[in-house]
Structures are given as structure tokens and as C-alpha cells.
Write an enzyme that holds these catalytic residues in place. Structure first.
Site, short mmCIF file in Angstrom:
data_model
loop_
_atom_site.label_atom_id
_atom_site.label_comp_id
_atom_site.label_asym_id
_atom_site.label_seq_id
_atom_site.Cartn_x
_atom_site.Cartn_y
_atom_site.Cartn_z
N GLY A 289 -3.45 -26.37 9.31
CA GLY A 289 -4.16 -26.49 10.65
C GLY A 289 -5.67 -25.80 10.56
CB CYS A 290 -7.50 -24.42 13.04
SG CYS A 290 -8.97 -23.19 13.53
CG PHE A 291 -10.78 -22.73 8.38
CD1 PHE A 291 -11.31 -22.48 9.37
CD2 PHE A 291 -11.43 -23.70 7.43
CE1 PHE A 291 -12.52 -23.03 9.60
CE2 PHE A 291 -12.61 -23.93 7.76
CZ PHE A 291 -13.19 -24.05 8.86
CD1 TRP A 292 -12.01 -20.31 12.44
CD2 TRP A 292 -11.53 -20.82 14.57
NE1 TRP A 292 -13.35 -20.82 12.93
CE2 TRP A 292 -13.00 -21.24 14.06
CE3 TRP A 292 -11.17 -21.23 15.88
CZ2 TRP A 292 -13.93 -21.78 15.33
CZ3 TRP A 292 -12.15 -21.73 16.89
CH2 TRP A 292 -13.46 -21.94 16.50
#
Length: 173
Positions: free
Chosen positions: A10-13
Site C-alpha cells: 500500500g502507501c509507502f508512507w
């Protein structure tokens, strides 16, 4: 000698902090991999036209934190039953993938996936892909260490993931 692990979830953040805080981790870099365009931008990846997924590239000392331990952390950050994104992040660029960098990593990832599947932790089948590593392109600076640079926005974007993971992994968190 350091090794490299590459995980998409998912979102790398939301994928940086869980690895960044472990002993033996030298760096966790947000970027793009698994696609066909050289040096894609964030906007290009989000458009779905490059074939890339957001991922983190982890440089680690396997004598301090093993690849097997990194796999355990990975499973506790994702919904491995969702092939079409992760949590509120939808689309191919958010698919869950373990990108192996050696035959040993491939074998460990496959074994880890099989063990998770047998555990009955999830009622749906595990659909996380295990693929060979391909070129990794570092994301723009504002994506790096996002959880430190923008903690309020990170907390907001991580909330749905956090709630899901607490429910599924309450016995280990």
C-alpha cells in the site's frame, strides 16, 4: 555485509516506520518498482499507466535483523487478502508484493506466506504476490521519512490500517 529487502504494502508512507525503528536497519527508502517506465514520477505511478507499485527498499544487517524477521513485520503491516490495494489506498500501484532479491529470499517468502495461510489468521486466501526484484526508483524527497516530516498527516493516513492491524494482530502487538 548488508542485504536489501523490497516490500510493497500500500502507501509507502505507512510502510517506512515499522521497519525504520528496528535494530540493524540502515535505511528505508520509499520508491516505485515492478513497472515498465524508467524513472517514473509519483503522478505517473498514481495514474496506473506505468505498472509500478509503491514500495520500500530496506538496507539491513542480517546479523542483527534477519530477513525472516522482516517478513514477520511485513505481514503485520498489510492486508494480504486484498490484491487491489491496501486499506483506503486502491489500485494496482498499492498492491501487496514481496520483491525478492535472491533465491533464498524467495524461498523464505514462500515459506512465510504458506505459514500465514495455514495459520487461519485470515478467513480469505492470501493473495500477496512474491516476485523477483526489478529496478527500484527512489520517490521524490517529500515522500521520504514522511512519518517524521508530517506526523499529523501520517497519523490520519495510517488510521484505517492501524485499526485493522490491531484487530488482526492483537495477540502480537
Amino acid at each position: 555485509m548488508n542485504e536489501t529487502a523490497i516490500f510493497a504494502g500500500g502507501c509507502f508512507w505507512c510502510m517506512v516506520q515499522p521497519f525504520d525503528t528496528q535494530l540493524g536497519i540502515h535505511s528505508v527508502i520509499s520508491g516505485y518498482t515492478g513497472g515498465h517506465k524508467e524513472n517514473p514520477t509519483y503522478e505517473e505511478v498514481c495514474s496506473g499507466q506505468t505498472g509500478h507499485t509503491e514500495a520500500v527498499k530496506i538496507e539491513f544487517d542480517p546479523n542483527i535483523t534477519s530477513y525472516k524477521e522482516l517478513l514477520a513485520i511485513y505481514w503485520q503491516q498489510t492486508d494480504p487478502t486484498d490484491a487491489f490495494g491496501q486499506f483506503e489506498d486502491r489500485g494496482d500501484s498499492y498492491r501487496p508484493v514481496i520483491f525478492y532479491t535472491s533465491p533464498q529470499q524467495k524461498e523464505m517468502a514462500e515459506k512465510s506466506l504458506a505459514e500465514l495461510d495455514k495459520s487461519s489468521k485470515y478467513s480469505e486466501p492470501i493473495v500477496t504476490k512474491i516476485e523477483p526484484a526489478s529496478p527500484f526508483y527512489v520517490a521524490e524527497d517529500y515522500h521520504q521519512d514522511f512519518y517524521r516530516k508530517n506526523p499529523a498527516r501520517y497519523a490520519l493516513s495510517h488510521h484505517t490500517r492501524d485499526q485493522f492491524l490491531k484487530k488482526v494482530w492483537s495477540d502480537r502487538l
